[in-house]
Design a protein around this motif. Sequence first.
Motif, PDB file in Angstrom:
ATOM      1  N   VAL A   1      46.521  50.216  43.799  1.00  0.00           N
ATOM      2  CA  VAL A   1      47.814  49.785  43.249  1.00  0.00           C
ATOM      3  C   VAL A   1      48.850  49.693  44.359  1.00  0.00           C
ATOM      4  O   VAL A   1      49.623  48.720  44.457  1.00  0.00           O
ATOM      5  CB  VAL A   1      48.277  50.743  42.128  1.00  0.00           C
ATOM      6  CG1 VAL A   1      49.717  50.445  41.735  1.00  0.00           C
ATOM      7  CG2 VAL A   1      47.364  50.623  40.917  1.00  0.00           C
ATOM      8  N   THR A   2      48.887  50.718  45.215  1.00  0.00           N
ATOM      9  CA  THR A   2      49.835  50.719  46.337  1.00  0.00           C
ATOM     10  C   THR A   2      49.548  49.555  47.283  1.00  0.00           C
ATOM     11  O   THR A   2      50.473  48.860  47.736  1.00  0.00           O
ATOM     12  CB  THR A   2      49.756  52.052  47.095  1.00  0.00           C
ATOM     13  OG1 THR A   2      50.054  53.125  46.207  1.00  0.00           O
ATOM     14  CG2 THR A   2      50.745  52.069  48.256  1.00  0.00           C
ATOM     15  N   ALA A   3      48.286  49.321  47.569  1.00  0.00           N
ATOM     16  CA  ALA A   3      47.917  48.217  48.469  1.00  0.00           C
ATOM     17  C   ALA A   3      48.335  46.877  47.892  1.00  0.00           C
ATOM     18  O   ALA A   3      48.806  45.986  48.616  1.00  0.00           O
ATOM     19  CB  ALA A   3      46.412  48.243  48.716  1.00  0.00           C
ATOM     20  N   ARG A   4      48.167  46.732  46.594  1.00  0.00           N
ATOM     21  CA  ARG A   4      48.536  45.473  45.946  1.00  0.00           C
ATOM     22  C   ARG A   4      50.026  45.207  46.133  1.00  0.00           C
ATOM     23  O   ARG A   4      50.457  44.079  46.368  1.00  0.00           O
ATOM     24  CB  ARG A   4      48.153  45.532  44.468  1.00  0.00           C
ATOM     25  CG  ARG A   4      48.172  44.177  43.771  1.00  0.00           C
ATOM     26  CD  ARG A   4      47.615  44.276  42.365  1.00  0.00           C
ATOM     27  NE  ARG A   4      46.186  44.542  42.367  1.00  0.00           N
ATOM     28  CZ  ARG A   4      45.627  45.671  41.925  1.00  0.00           C
ATOM     29  NH1 ARG A   4      46.374  46.635  41.454  1.00  0.00           N
ATOM     30  NH2 ARG A   4      44.320  45.833  41.953  1.00  0.00           N
ATOM     31  N   LYS A   5      50.839  46.252  46.008  1.00  0.00           N
ATOM     32  CA  LYS A   5      52.288  46.092  46.179  1.00  0.00           C
ATOM     33  C   LYS A   5      52.646  45.748  47.620  1.00  0.00           C
ATOM     34  O   LYS A   5      53.455  44.861  47.886  1.00  0.00           O
ATOM     35  CB  LYS A   5      53.009  47.374  45.755  1.00  0.00           C
ATOM     36  CG  LYS A   5      53.006  47.637  44.258  1.00  0.00           C
ATOM     37  CD  LYS A   5      53.777  48.910  43.936  1.00  0.00           C
ATOM     38  CE  LYS A   5      53.815  49.168  42.444  1.00  0.00           C
ATOM     39  NZ  LYS A   5      54.565  50.424  42.126  1.00  0.00           N
ATOM     40  N   ILE A   6      52.022  46.461  48.552  1.00  0.00           N
ATOM     41  CA  ILE A   6      52.353  46.256  49.964  1.00  0.00           C
ATOM     42  C   ILE A   6      51.917  44.874  50.434  1.00  0.00           C
ATOM     43  O   ILE A   6      52.674  44.137  51.086  1.00  0.00           O
ATOM     44  CB  ILE A   6      51.699  47.348  50.830  1.00  0.00           C
ATOM     45  CG1 ILE A   6      52.376  48.708  50.547  1.00  0.00           C
ATOM     46  CG2 ILE A   6      51.784  46.997  52.314  1.00  0.00           C
ATOM     47  CD1 ILE A   6      51.740  49.872  51.277  1.00  0.00           C
ATOM     48  N   LEU A   7      50.696  44.480  50.084  1.00  0.00           N
ATOM     49  CA  LEU A   7      50.152  43.228  50.599  1.00  0.00           C
ATOM     50  C   LEU A   7      50.755  42.004  49.921  1.00  0.00           C
ATOM     51  O   LEU A   7      50.641  40.891  50.431  1.00  0.00           O
ATOM     52  CB  LEU A   7      48.627  43.228  50.441  1.00  0.00           C
ATOM     53  CG  LEU A   7      47.900  44.287  51.278  1.00  0.00           C
ATOM     54  CD1 LEU A   7      46.414  44.323  50.929  1.00  0.00           C
ATOM     55  CD2 LEU A   7      48.093  44.035  52.770  1.00  0.00           C
ATOM     56  N   SER A   8      51.382  42.196  48.747  1.00  0.00           N
ATOM     57  CA  SER A   8      52.039  41.069  48.071  1.00  0.00           C
ATOM     58  C   SER A   8      53.529  41.025  48.363  1.00  0.00           C
ATOM     59  O   SER A   8      54.231  40.141  47.864  1.00  0.00           O
ATOM     60  CB  SER A   8      51.812  41.160  46.557  1.00  0.00           C
ATOM     61  OG  SER A   8      52.439  42.323  46.028  1.00  0.00           O
ATOM     62  N   ASP A   9      54.025  41.959  49.164  1.00  0.00           N
ATOM     63  CA  ASP A   9      55.450  42.015  49.470  1.00  0.00           C
ATOM     64  C   ASP A   9      55.843  40.805  50.320  1.00  0.00           C
ATOM     65  O   ASP A   9      55.228  40.522  51.346  1.00  0.00           O
ATOM     66  CB  ASP A   9      55.757  43.311  50.223  1.00  0.00           C
ATOM     67  CG  ASP A   9      57.252  43.580  50.343  1.00  0.00           C
ATOM     68  OD1 ASP A   9      58.033  42.698  49.949  1.00  0.00           O
ATOM     69  OD2 ASP A   9      57.615  44.664  50.820  1.00  0.00           O
ATOM     70  N   THR A  10      56.855  40.071  49.870  1.00  0.00           N
ATOM     71  CA  THR A  10      57.300  38.876  50.596  1.00  0.00           C
ATOM     72  C   THR A  10      58.254  39.219  51.729  1.00  0.00           C
ATOM     73  O   THR A  10      58.692  38.323  52.457  1.00  0.00           O
ATOM     74  CB  THR A  10      58.021  37.909  49.644  1.00  0.00           C
ATOM     75  OG1 THR A  10      59.230  38.527  49.169  1.00  0.00           O
ATOM     76  CG2 THR A  10      57.133  37.536  48.482  1.00  0.00           C
TER      77      THR A  10
END
Length: 781
Positions: free
Chosen positions: A52-61
């Motif tokens: 979940v954390t990775a998804r947020k970080i890697l999708s951060d614009t």
Amino acid sequence: MSFDISKDIETAEKWAKVLGAINSGEMPPEDSQPLPDADKAAFLQELSGRMVTARKILSDTGGEITMRRLNRREYANTIEALLGVRPDVSDLPDDQGTAGFDTAGASLFFSSDQLEQYLATARRSLRLAISTKPSGKSKTVRIEPEDEYNERYAAAAEQMRDSSRRAKAFLAQSERPASDYGILDAYSAKKKQHAEWLPLMESYLARPETKTGATLIMTIKQGGYTRIRFPVLHAHDDGEYIIRVRAAAYPDAEDRLHYLEFTGGQGKTRKLLGWRKVTGTLDQPQIIEFPISHGLGQQNQIQIHQRSHQDRADKNLATIDMWENGIGTPPGLWIDWAEMVGPEAKQGDADSLCDFHYGDVRQDLRRFATKAFRGTAPGEDYLDRLVFHYQAGIDQGLPPDEAIIDPLAIVLSSPSFLYLVESKTEESSANKTLTAQELASRLSYFLWSGPPDEELMRLAREGRLSDAHVLQKQTERMLSDRRADRFVRHFVRQWLEIERIDMFQFNGVQFRKFDNAVRANAREEIYQTVHHLIDEKLPLGRLLQSDFVVINDLMADYYDIAGVEGYEFRAVPVDDDSIRGGLLGTAAFSAIGSDGVRSSPVERGAWVLRHLLNDPPPPAPPNVPQLSRLAGQHLPARALANAHQEQPQCFQCHQKIDPIGFGLENFDASGQWRDEEVIGIGKLKYGKWTREKRFAIDPQGTLPSGESFADFLELRESIALQEDAFARGFTEALIEYGLGRPYGFTDDPLAESILQQTKNKQYPISEFIHALVQSPSFQSK
């Protein structure tokens, strides 16, 4: 493999495959030593959290805003503001299918096919706008319903009697075939001999009041409801109308049938318009007024009838009632007469295309394009090409009002119209301040889902909009405007997943009171509650628990709250121990957390974690083994949920989700209070089960924080104490909706700033909006 899952996409993809393999039971292999359930659950919990954390970080614009296209509803609002015509956007992309909010620029794609669709939609709208004639003189159309229904029902009754006589005659002999009696076969004759719906027709005709009016009934065999139909309103009948009905209520009918239901549209594409409660009696009928607005280019037929369910529920109910009383569903209303008065000219601020002079087409096109491009004047080369298209039409023999359509349609299909253009310069666009006109557009599409009005554009042209005090005043003005209703509806609908209330058909026999009226008004209750909080500058936390509900007479009847009269929504006090007051006590929330038949502790618990506690569970893995061993068993919701926790890959999430859902189980799928869960079994006929099982509800549970609760009231109180977490989740959603991009870790400072500004004032919703609008992030590209 590195367990730093957030470092890059490749690492995250590898661990996603690991997660899937363990969830499905593929790993460890059968010939290896099995992983103990406790270890497996602990590892999966850690891995899911990191994913979940990775998804947020890697999708951060990184705060970058993708220049975005107008979504479908914004496009429709913009065309209407410009032309005064509400376009048919059914052929355009349905932006609700995108992930997150429908304002996210990265999800609003564009294709060459869409360009053709935009051109076609623009041409249709322009032809309507240009050919518009002044609304016709207001007139009154009056309907005396007895003139239609008495004759029709008398004929229907006689037809039933005749069919019954012929069926009985055929069944009484064995020599002549069924065709000699006008009957299909013996099976048909056995059904027709009883004329089971004849008593309903005879009861209707025997009522003295039907000699001078119409009783609203469900007729089954004669086309459904008794409906009062007005003549069709056509494309150029636009304007405001008033429907007047002289009506009375039968005191012995169920309360929900004391409401008139108004619908519009044509054929199967009918739209629910609203409801009015009738309190007049047969001795003293009352006159009810209902306003409607008919848009240019629409086809519309207004009908009046009793409240209805989806699908065949009303016919099933009438059949069941007929078994019990021999007639059918008792009527609730009588209508003496109905009339439609109008049209009156609609109030609006759209420019009229009749102002085109055609003597100076270039100037007309410049003025139109500048307004369409939200204050940005078109270039001279662009105008040259538009004038060329116009002249080509004239050279082909088209009249000026036809020749102008193509160039105007090109304007309405240009990127400067379809996109919220925020200009780039040679310098870095990061944190670059918006121009005054760009800020006006961003603010307007945020709060109105449409273009800025003249006052906003004037302040932008004068260079005053960037002044913090002026911007605050304008934000306050816009929140007070009727168009701010678009922000409330579209933001709240997506933030709280209100659209789920329409995902399921409710069994109308099982949930007799949960009809179309309750479904629509339950949704409206949520929107009007948010409106109330904004207008009264009340804390956001009142959505968690409050000493009032925002309801009208219809929802008051549904909730069994006395003393509420009138269709307008207003704040109504409730006691501290009331089950209403706050989102968890609304019918909308219960319906969202169900499948239309049974409540779902899992859906309800997950919704609370996502939207109230800002602690969303990881997405459910796609390859979890099904609980096939429970197939065919009729178990209470708690037993079904507990069975999921037996699987290690499910336990990690369900241990947090399910207990919250258990605390909400006293609400059935329609939001009505219950002490037992009733499960239908046996044979289903006309939507009703022949047998059922009952299970006592145990609402005890524990929150993820470890705090236990004994019942719903304790659960609600515990959740209400989590106002800070709720405010954080609301802030992140508001940033995402307002900036048109997913919330990322780089937005944390912005969220913290908004929370600091609003917490000291007890989190009023309007202050969240002001804080976001005043932020550098909102005012930057």
